[in-house]
Design a protein around this motif. Structure first.
Motif, mmCIF file in Angstrom:
data_model
loop_
_atom_site.group_PDB
_atom_site.id
_atom_site.type_symbol
_atom_site.label_atom_id
_atom_site.label_comp_id
_atom_site.label_asym_id
_atom_site.label_seq_id
_atom_site.Cartn_x
_atom_site.Cartn_y
_atom_site.Cartn_z
ATOM 1 N N UNK A 18 0.817 -1.221 0.000
ATOM 2 C CA UNK A 18 0.000 0.000 0.000
ATOM 3 C C UNK A 18 0.848 1.267 0.000
ATOM 4 N N UNK A 63 -0.916 -1.104 7.962
ATOM 5 C CA UNK A 63 -2.238 -1.639 8.255
ATOM 6 C C UNK A 63 -2.226 -3.153 8.489
ATOM 7 N N UNK B 31 -8.846 -6.932 4.376
ATOM 8 C CA UNK B 31 -9.067 -5.562 3.932
ATOM 9 C C UNK B 31 -8.212 -5.220 2.720
ATOM 10 N N UNK B 32 -8.642 -4.191 1.986
ATOM 11 C CA UNK B 32 -7.897 -3.742 0.813
ATOM 12 C C UNK B 32 -6.546 -3.149 1.256
ATOM 13 N N UNK B 33 -5.561 -3.095 0.369
ATOM 14 C CA UNK B 33 -4.285 -2.479 0.734
ATOM 15 C C UNK B 33 -4.478 -1.036 1.201
ATOM 16 N N UNK B 34 -3.841 -0.702 2.322
ATOM 17 C CA UNK B 34 -3.879 0.669 2.814
ATOM 18 C C UNK B 34 -5.090 1.023 3.652
ATOM 19 N N UNK B 35 -5.981 0.081 3.902
ATOM 20 C CA UNK B 35 -7.202 0.377 4.662
ATOM 21 C C UNK B 35 -6.873 0.632 6.135
ATOM 22 N N UNK B 38 -6.991 -2.129 9.418
ATOM 23 C CA UNK B 38 -5.899 -2.954 9.927
ATOM 24 C C UNK B 38 -5.147 -2.249 11.041
ATOM 25 N N UNK B 234 -3.858 4.189 -1.905
ATOM 26 C CA UNK B 234 -3.867 4.437 -0.459
ATOM 27 C C UNK B 234 -3.257 5.780 -0.069
ATOM 28 N N UNK B 235 -2.140 6.157 -0.678
ATOM 29 C CA UNK B 235 -1.514 7.433 -0.293
ATOM 30 C C UNK B 235 -2.348 8.622 -0.769
ATOM 31 N N UNK B 238 -5.253 8.992 1.645
ATOM 32 C CA UNK B 238 -4.871 9.624 2.906
ATOM 33 C C UNK B 238 -4.764 11.140 2.743
#
Lengths: 74, 259
Positions: A18, A63, B31-35, B38, B234-235, B238
Motif C-alpha cells: 500500500x 495496516x 481488507x484492501x491495501x492501505x485500509x 488494519x 492508499x496514499x 490519505x
C-alpha cells in the motif's frame, strides 16, 4: 557520539504494497520491490538499509502489521 | 522465500523495538491495501495486550468490512445483527460487569441502521467502549452513499457528488453523541500517520481505563480512508482525507472527563 542504527524485517508474503510505510519513513529507507509476492503485490523492502534509524514509524502505520523493527547503538 | 530484511547484525532479540502483538492473529487481513481498519485493529490489540485484558475482553463486531474481526483478534468476539452492536454490548456488559466490552463499528453500521441503538446506548450511559470507523461510505457493499458522506463527495449511488437538496446533509454522529449526558469520553482521531496513530492509541488506552470507573460510555471515532471505495491509491486517499474529510470532521476531543 553514539550513532543509532536500525533494521527492519518485512513479512513480504503478507505485505499488500500500500506504500503507506514508504511515505511515512523519515529517512527514505523503504522502497517497493520490483517483483511481486505470492499475492501479486509489489511488497515493501528496506532498499537503503544503511539509512534506517529504527524509529518504527513504518511499523506503526502498517495496516497489516508486517514490519518488525530492531534498533541498536553503535 | 522472499528476502525483505535489513542489516542482519542488528536483528537480534535484544534490539527489538517493535513487533506485531500476539493478540493479532497471523491470518492475512481481508481488507484492501492501505485500509485504516488494519491499523485500528492492531492498536486496539496492542492496548489489550499492554493492559493484560486478553481474557477479560469481549468485543462485538458489526456488519460491514470488519465483520470478520474474530479472525484477527485473539479475544472473545460476538457478532451482532446489522447496527445492533451497542444493544448486544449492553446485554453482555450488564450480565458480565467485570468484563471489558467494546464494539467496533463502521459508519454504515453505526450511523445509518444502528442510529437508534447507538444514541440510546450512549444516552443510557452504558459502560462500554464504542469504536466508530468513519470513512464516509458503505465500503463493503461497493461504495454507496452513507449518512456520513460529505457534500459533493462522489459515491456509487451519488455519481455526481452528494447533493444536499435531494440527498440531505452529512451526519456528524460523534458531535451528536457528545451532547448526550450518558457519555463520559468522546473523541475523534485518525490512523493515517505515525503521530495520529500514537494519539489514537493514547485515546483508546484512556477509554479502556475509564471503563473501570463505571462512569459512562466512551466513544472514539476514527476518521479512516477507503481507497477502493473512493477509487484512489492508499496514499492519495490519505491525502484526500486530510484535505477534504478533516475540515468537516475535525480531529480532537469533543468531551473530556472533568478531573
Amino acid at each position: 557520539m553514539a550513532k543509532i542504527r536500525g533494521s527492519i524485517v518485512v513479512d513480504a508474503e503478507r505485505c499488500k504494497g500500500c506504500e503507506v510505510c514508504m511515505v511515512s519513513c523519515p529517512t527514505g529507507t523503504i522502497a517497493m520491490a520490483k517483483e511481486v509476492n505470492g499475492k501479486g503485490y509489489y511488497y515493501a523492502y528496506p532498499a537503503n538499509q544503511e539509512l534506517c534509524i529504527g524509529c518504527a514509524n513504518c511499523a506503526m502505520v502498517c495496516p497489516d502489521g508486517v514490519i518488525t523493527v530492531y534498533k541498536t547503538k553503535i | 522465500m522472499i528476502e525483505a530484511t535489513g542489516i542482519k547484525e542488528i536483528i537480534k532479540p535484544e534490539n527489538l523495538v517493535y513487533r506485531k502483538t500476539d493478540i493479532m492473529t497471523d491470518n492475512i487481513l481481508s481488507y484492501c491495501p492501505g485500509c485504516g481498519h488494519g491499523t485500528a485493529h492492531r492498536i486496539l490489540a496492542e492496548i489489550i495486550d499492554e493492559l493484560g485484558l486478553q481474557s477479560e475482553t469481549i468485543g462485538v463486531s458489526p456488519v460491514g468490512c470488519s465483520v470478520l474481526l474474530y479472525n484477527y483478534l485473539d479475544v472473545d468476539i460476538q457478532e451482532a445483527a446489522h447496527g445492533r452492536a451497542p444493544a448486544v454490548a449492553t446485554a453482555i456488559k450488564r450480565l458480565l460487569p467485570d468484563k471489558f466490552v467494546f464494539t467496533y463499528q463502521g459508519d454504515g453500521d453505526l450511523a445509518a441502521i444502528g442510529t437508534a441503538e447507538t444514541i440510546h446506548a450512549c444516552n443510557r450511559g452504558e459502560n462500554i467502549l464504542i469504536i466508530f470507523i468513519n470513512n464516509g461510505i458503505y465500503g463493503m457493499t461497493g461504495g454507496q452513499m452513507a449518512p456520513t458522506t460529505l457534500e459533493g463527495m462522489k459515491s456509487s449511488t451519488s455519481p455526481y457528488g452528494r447533493d444536499i437538496k435531494s440527498m440531505g446533509n452529512p451526519l456528524k454522529m460523534t458531535d451528536i453523541v457528545a451532547t448526550l449526558a450518558g457519555t463520559y469520553y468522546v473523541t475523534r482521531q485518525s490512523v493515517h500517520t505515525p503521530a495520529n496513530v500514537k494519539k489514537t492509541k493514547k485515546a483508546i488506552r484512556k477509554a479502556v481505563q475509564y471503563q473501570k470507573l463505571d462512569k459512562g460510555t466512551c466513544f472514539i471515532e476514527i476518521v479512516s480512508n477507503c481507497p477502493s471505495g473512493w477509487k484512489m491509491t492508499p496514499t492519495q486517499s490519505n491525502k484526500w482525507m486530510e484535505e477534504t474529510m478533516f475540515p468537516f470532521y475535525p480531529l480532537g476531543d469533543l468531551k473530556v472527563p472533568e478531573e
